[in-house]
Motif scaffolding. Structure first.
Motif, PDB file in Angstrom:
ATOM      1  N   GLY A  47      -4.501   8.121   7.143  1.00  0.00           N
ATOM      2  CA  GLY A  47      -3.799   9.217   6.500  1.00  0.00           C
ATOM      3  C   GLY A  47      -4.268   9.456   5.084  1.00  0.00           C
ATOM      4  O   GLY A  47      -5.125   8.741   4.558  1.00  0.00           O
ATOM      5  N   PRO A  48      -3.704  10.482   4.431  1.00  0.00           N
ATOM      6  CA  PRO A  48      -4.095  10.784   3.036  1.00  0.00           C
ATOM      7  C   PRO A  48      -3.606   9.715   2.079  1.00  0.00           C
ATOM      8  O   PRO A  48      -2.512   9.188   2.223  1.00  0.00           O
ATOM      9  N   GLU A  49      -4.406   9.378   1.143  1.00  0.00           N
ATOM     10  CA  GLU A  49      -4.037   8.413   0.102  1.00  0.00           C
ATOM     11  C   GLU A  49      -4.095   9.153  -1.226  1.00  0.00           C
ATOM     12  O   GLU A  49      -5.163   9.331  -1.809  1.00  0.00           O
ATOM     13  N   LEU A  50      -2.952   9.602  -1.670  1.00  0.00           N
ATOM     14  CA  LEU A  50      -2.914  10.393  -2.890  1.00  0.00           C
ATOM     15  C   LEU A  50      -2.797   9.493  -4.106  1.00  0.00           C
ATOM     16  O   LEU A  50      -2.055   8.518  -4.105  1.00  0.00           O
ATOM     17  N   ALA A  51      -3.516   9.835  -5.124  1.00  0.00           N
ATOM     18  CA  ALA A  51      -3.459   9.043  -6.358  1.00  0.00           C
ATOM     19  C   ALA A  51      -2.166   9.337  -7.103  1.00  0.00           C
ATOM     20  O   ALA A  51      -1.690  10.467  -7.124  1.00  0.00           O
ATOM     21  N   ALA A  52      -1.621   8.315  -7.687  1.00  0.00           N
ATOM     22  CA  ALA A  52      -0.405   8.501  -8.476  1.00  0.00           C
ATOM     23  C   ALA A  52      -0.750   9.250  -9.760  1.00  0.00           C
ATOM     24  O   ALA A  52      -1.795   9.039 -10.360  1.00  0.00           O
ATOM     25  N   LYS A  96       0.807  -1.220   0.000  1.00  0.00           N
ATOM     26  CA  LYS A  96       0.000   0.000   0.000  1.00  0.00           C
ATOM     27  C   LYS A  96       0.840   1.270   0.000  1.00  0.00           C
ATOM     28  O   LYS A  96       0.475   2.255  -0.650  1.00  0.00           O
ATOM     29  N   ALA A  97       1.945   1.254   0.750  1.00  0.00           N
ATOM     30  CA  ALA A  97       2.668   2.502   1.019  1.00  0.00           C
ATOM     31  C   ALA A  97       3.992   2.625   0.286  1.00  0.00           C
ATOM     32  O   ALA A  97       4.741   3.567   0.543  1.00  0.00           O
ATOM     33  N   HIS A  98       4.290   1.729  -0.624  1.00  0.00           N
ATOM     34  CA  HIS A  98       5.599   1.762  -1.266  1.00  0.00           C
ATOM     35  C   HIS A  98       5.808   3.088  -2.017  1.00  0.00           C
ATOM     36  O   HIS A  98       4.922   3.550  -2.739  1.00  0.00           O
ATOM     37  N   PRO A  99       6.986   3.698  -1.851  1.00  0.00           N
ATOM     38  CA  PRO A  99       7.248   4.991  -2.523  1.00  0.00           C
ATOM     39  C   PRO A  99       7.154   4.920  -4.044  1.00  0.00           C
ATOM     40  O   PRO A  99       6.843   5.927  -4.682  1.00  0.00           O
ATOM     41  N   ASP A 100       7.401   3.777  -4.635  1.00  0.00           N
ATOM     42  CA  ASP A 100       7.355   3.672  -6.096  1.00  0.00           C
ATOM     43  C   ASP A 100       5.952   3.842  -6.657  1.00  0.00           C
ATOM     44  O   ASP A 100       5.783   3.992  -7.871  1.00  0.00           O
ATOM     45  N   LEU A 101       4.952   3.823  -5.790  1.00  0.00           N
ATOM     46  CA  LEU A 101       3.580   4.025  -6.252  1.00  0.00           C
ATOM     47  C   LEU A 101       3.224   5.506  -6.347  1.00  0.00           C
ATOM     48  O   LEU A 101       2.130   5.847  -6.777  1.00  0.00           O
ATOM     49  N   ALA A 102       4.134   6.370  -5.912  1.00  0.00           N
ATOM     50  CA  ALA A 102       3.894   7.816  -5.976  1.00  0.00           C
ATOM     51  C   ALA A 102       4.906   8.455  -6.909  1.00  0.00           C
ATOM     52  O   ALA A 102       6.054   8.045  -6.963  1.00  0.00           O
ATOM     53  N   GLN A 103       4.465   9.470  -7.627  1.00  0.00           N
ATOM     54  CA  GLN A 103       5.373  10.174  -8.512  1.00  0.00           C
ATOM     55  C   GLN A 103       5.570  11.630  -8.108  1.00  0.00           C
ATOM     56  O   GLN A 103       6.436  12.314  -8.628  1.00  0.00           O
ATOM     57  N   ASP A 133       7.009  14.262  -5.503  1.00  0.00           N
ATOM     58  CA  ASP A 133       8.130  14.213  -4.575  1.00  0.00           C
ATOM     59  C   ASP A 133       7.683  14.212  -3.118  1.00  0.00           C
ATOM     60  O   ASP A 133       8.222  13.461  -2.292  1.00  0.00           O
ATOM     61  N   ALA A 134       6.719  15.048  -2.779  1.00  0.00           N
ATOM     62  CA  ALA A 134       6.265  15.138  -1.386  1.00  0.00           C
ATOM     63  C   ALA A 134       5.641  13.828  -0.932  1.00  0.00           C
ATOM     64  O   ALA A 134       5.881  13.355   0.189  1.00  0.00           O
ATOM     65  N   GLU A 135       4.837  13.227  -1.799  1.00  0.00           N
ATOM     66  CA  GLU A 135       4.199  11.960  -1.441  1.00  0.00           C
ATOM     67  C   GLU A 135       5.214  10.832  -1.359  1.00  0.00           C
ATOM     68  O   GLU A 135       5.144   9.965  -0.477  1.00  0.00           O
ATOM     69  N   ARG A 136       6.198  10.846  -2.243  1.00  0.00           N
ATOM     70  CA  ARG A 136       7.254   9.824  -2.199  1.00  0.00           C
ATOM     71  C   ARG A 136       8.017   9.920  -0.873  1.00  0.00           C
ATOM     72  O   ARG A 136       8.304   8.909  -0.231  1.00  0.00           O
ATOM     73  N   LYS A 137       8.327  11.165  -0.453  1.00  0.00           N
ATOM     74  CA  LYS A 137       9.053  11.355   0.811  1.00  0.00           C
ATOM     75  C   LYS A 137       8.231  10.865   1.990  1.00  0.00           C
ATOM     76  O   LYS A 137       8.752  10.225   2.923  1.00  0.00           O
ATOM     77  N   ARG A 138       6.924  11.159   1.960  1.00  0.00           N
ATOM     78  CA  ARG A 138       6.054  10.698   3.048  1.00  0.00           C
ATOM     79  C   ARG A 138       6.063   9.177   3.145  1.00  0.00           C
ATOM     80  O   ARG A 138       6.154   8.604   4.240  1.00  0.00           O
TER      81      ARG A 138
END
Length: 267
Positions: free
Chosen positions: A187-192, A143-150, A152-157
């Motif tokens: 927490g927030p779940e931001l879409a990629a 669910k939380a892997h950084p590779d699922l976000a593009q 920068d702020a979400e990847r850092k989180r």
């Protein structure tokens, strides 16, 4: 009848699906590698905890045997071997230092004494993730892997969050993993952000490179001494440690008898 715009979008849609599939495959592979790394680390800790005193005892006996032989023969080569053996133990520590972590003011800890005397005592602490911890860890990483976000702020989180997840998993702390799962759900779940064209190709290339790095790490773990031992008995590592302990006890007894014989000849 399909429009030219629809025909044009299909390759990009297929590429997007390929990227998402590659991301999930990489995450599953990373979970497997991290799980094995934790197993190797914990088995290494147990290996040292249970067998360390016996290896130290063997080294001490070997040095004393070589010294006794040198004292009897007076041969310079025997003296050299004895000096080298003593140097490996030097600076000669006191008993407390020699068995640091294995004894207190009252003597050897029960776990250490047991490995030398075969007395039944409480086994060393088992630091190995339970099946519940494994399941929670896998779900959190998916669910939380950084590779699922593009972004920068979400990847850092995600990176900061997974650092905590990895630490809890390494400790085998299922309760903390449950708390982290609740925290992530709240927490927030931001879409990629979907990518297009060259960005998707670059993403696939990065995923491929990341998998190559993980493959090298997995091979390094598997080829390590502890990794190789763990793969001999993945379902019963404690049994493997007991088998090795039995062999070491036999070697200790042989060395003690050899030393006693040499010292007895001198008396």
């Amino acid at each position: 009848m399909t429009t030219p715009e629809a025909e044009q979008s299909r390759p990009e849609e297929r590429l997007e699906r390929a990227v998402r599939a590659a991301e999930q495959a990489l995450i599953e592979y990373e979970i497997a590698v991290e799980t094995f790394r934790v197993e190797v680390e914990n088995f290494s800790r147990l290996h040292e905890q249970r067998l360390g005193p016996m290896y130290a005892r063997l080294e001490e006996l070997e040095a004393r045997i070589l010294q006794a032989r040198a004292d009897r023969s007076g041969d310079p080569e025997d003296r050299r071997r004895a000096d080298e053996a003593r140097a490996r133990l030097a600076p000669i520590p006191g008993v407390e230092e020699l068995l640091h972590g294995w004894m207190d003011g009252d003597g050897l800890f029960p776990e250490a004494a047991a490995m030398l005397t075969e007395r039944p005592v409480r086994p060393p602490q088992r630091v190995r993730p339970s099946e519940e911890a494994r399941k929670l860890y896998r779900e959190l990483v998916r669910k939380a892997h950084p590779d699922l976000a593009q972004e920068d702020a979400e990847r850092k989180r995600r990176e900061d969050f997974l650092t905590r997840v990895n630490a809890a998993y390494a400790r085998g702390d299922a309760a903390e993993l449950r708390e982290l799962a609740d925290e992530w759900a709240a927490g927030p779940e931001l879409a990629a952000r979907p990518g297009r064209g060259e960005e998707l190709y670059a993403r696939l290339e990065w995923l491929s490179q990341r998998k190559e790095l993980l493959t090298l790490l997995a091979k390094e773990l598997e080829d390590s001494a502890i990794g190789a031992m763990l793969r001999l008995a993945p379902d019963d590592p404690d049994g493997l440690l007991e088998e090795i302990a039995g062999q070491l006890r036999g070697q200790v007894a042989e060395r003690e008898a050899e030393l006693a014989a040499l010292l007895g000849q001198d008396s």
